[in-house]
Write a protein that holds these residues in place. Structure first.
Motif, PDB file in Angstrom:
ATOM      1  N   LEU A  67       0.846  -1.185   0.000  1.00  0.00           N
ATOM      2  CA  LEU A  67       0.000   0.000   0.000  1.00  0.00           C
ATOM      3  C   LEU A  67       0.881   1.234   0.000  1.00  0.00           C
ATOM      4  N   MET A  68       0.603   2.133  -0.913  1.00  0.00           N
ATOM      5  CA  MET A  68       1.391   3.363  -1.009  1.00  0.00           C
ATOM      6  C   MET A  68       0.917   4.353   0.047  1.00  0.00           C
ATOM      7  N   CYS A  69       1.867   5.025   0.623  1.00  0.00           N
ATOM      8  CA  CYS A  69       1.536   6.012   1.654  1.00  0.00           C
ATOM      9  C   CYS A  69       2.314   7.282   1.340  1.00  0.00           C
ATOM     10  N   THR A  70       1.920   7.951   0.277  1.00  0.00           N
ATOM     11  CA  THR A  70       2.633   9.156  -0.132  1.00  0.00           C
ATOM     12  C   THR A  70       1.745  10.388  -0.135  1.00  0.00           C
ATOM     13  N   SER A  71       0.475  10.185   0.083  1.00  0.00           N
ATOM     14  CA  SER A  71      -0.434  11.337   0.025  1.00  0.00           C
ATOM     15  C   SER A  71      -0.527  12.029   1.381  1.00  0.00           C
ATOM     16  N   GLU A  72      -1.325  13.070   1.428  1.00  0.00           N
ATOM     17  CA  GLU A  72      -1.510  13.834   2.658  1.00  0.00           C
ATOM     18  C   GLU A  72      -2.438  13.127   3.646  1.00  0.00           C
ATOM     19  N   VAL A  73      -3.105  12.057   3.197  1.00  0.00           N
ATOM     20  CA  VAL A  73      -4.041  11.345   4.056  1.00  0.00           C
ATOM     21  C   VAL A  73      -3.303  10.536   5.123  1.00  0.00           C
ATOM     22  N   CYS A  74      -2.104  10.110   4.815  1.00  0.00           N
ATOM     23  CA  CYS A  74      -1.332   9.271   5.730  1.00  0.00           C
ATOM     24  C   CYS A  74      -0.858  10.074   6.935  1.00  0.00           C
ATOM     25  N   ALA A  77       3.071   8.430  11.479  1.00  0.00           N
ATOM     26  CA  ALA A  77       3.444   7.065  11.878  1.00  0.00           C
ATOM     27  C   ALA A  77       3.320   6.104  10.693  1.00  0.00           C
ATOM     28  N   GLU A  78       2.256   6.241   9.915  1.00  0.00           N
ATOM     29  CA  GLU A  78       2.090   5.392   8.732  1.00  0.00           C
ATOM     30  C   GLU A  78       3.182   5.650   7.713  1.00  0.00           C
ATOM     31  N   ARG A  79       3.534   6.901   7.515  1.00  0.00           N
ATOM     32  CA  ARG A  79       4.587   7.253   6.565  1.00  0.00           C
ATOM     33  C   ARG A  79       5.940   6.692   7.029  1.00  0.00           C
ATOM     34  N   ASP A  80       6.211   6.783   8.320  1.00  0.00           N
ATOM     35  CA  ASP A  80       7.460   6.227   8.857  1.00  0.00           C
ATOM     36  C   ASP A  80       7.503   4.710   8.691  1.00  0.00           C
ATOM     37  N   ARG A  81       6.377   4.070   8.939  1.00  0.00           N
ATOM     38  CA  ARG A  81       6.309   2.612   8.772  1.00  0.00           C
ATOM     39  C   ARG A  81       6.529   2.217   7.312  1.00  0.00           C
ATOM     40  N   TYR A  82       5.950   2.978   6.403  1.00  0.00           N
ATOM     41  CA  TYR A  82       6.116   2.720   4.978  1.00  0.00           C
ATOM     42  C   TYR A  82       7.587   2.888   4.576  1.00  0.00           C
TER      43      TYR A  82
END
Length: 129
Positions: A67-74, A77-82
């Motif tokens: 799952l991509m996590c590059t948008s502003e919705v993330c 913590a989710e971005r760091d995990r990605y």
């Protein structure tokens, strides 16, 4: 999954140690004996190549279905995990490639040692006649 990477890490460490021992300047008799011992172990140790290849395929599949996590919705913590998962995947790819390259290097070193040994034996036979 972590056990597979731990095994691969230990195998790469062992391969690196063997490659260093094979290339160290040692007495001829010791070098020849060690090279012949390692060449006996090479065929059963070939399992590392398909094992690393399977791990590479697993990394590729996970990368394609991640799952991509590059948008502003993330969230942060989710971005760091990605990002952490991306770095782990890159590290594991390097580990797999290193395992295959070290195996190939060790096999070539042993092959060259055998060729050198046979050439020296041929030279001794020629000199004795």
């Amino acid at each position: 999954m972590a056990l597979q990477w731990l095994i691969l890490t230990y195998v790469v460490a062992a391969e690196a140690a063997v490659a260093i021992l094979l290339t160290l300047p040692t007495p001829k008799l010791l070098r020849d004996r060690f090279a012949s011992l390692v060449s006996l172990i090479l065929q059963p140790a070939l399992f590392i190549v398909p094992f690393a290849g399977f791990q590479l395929l697993d990394i590729y599949w996970k990368n394609e279905h991640r799952l991509m996590c590059t948008s502003e919705v993330c969230t942060a913590a989710e971005r760091d995990r990605y990002e952490k998962s991306i770095y782990k995947a890159q590290r594991n790819v390097i580990l797999c490639v290193t395992a295959c390259l070290l195996y190939w290097s060790i096999s070539r070193i042993c092959k060259y040692q055998k060729e050198i040994q046979s050439l020296e034996e041929g030279e001794k036979r020629i000199k004795s006649h």
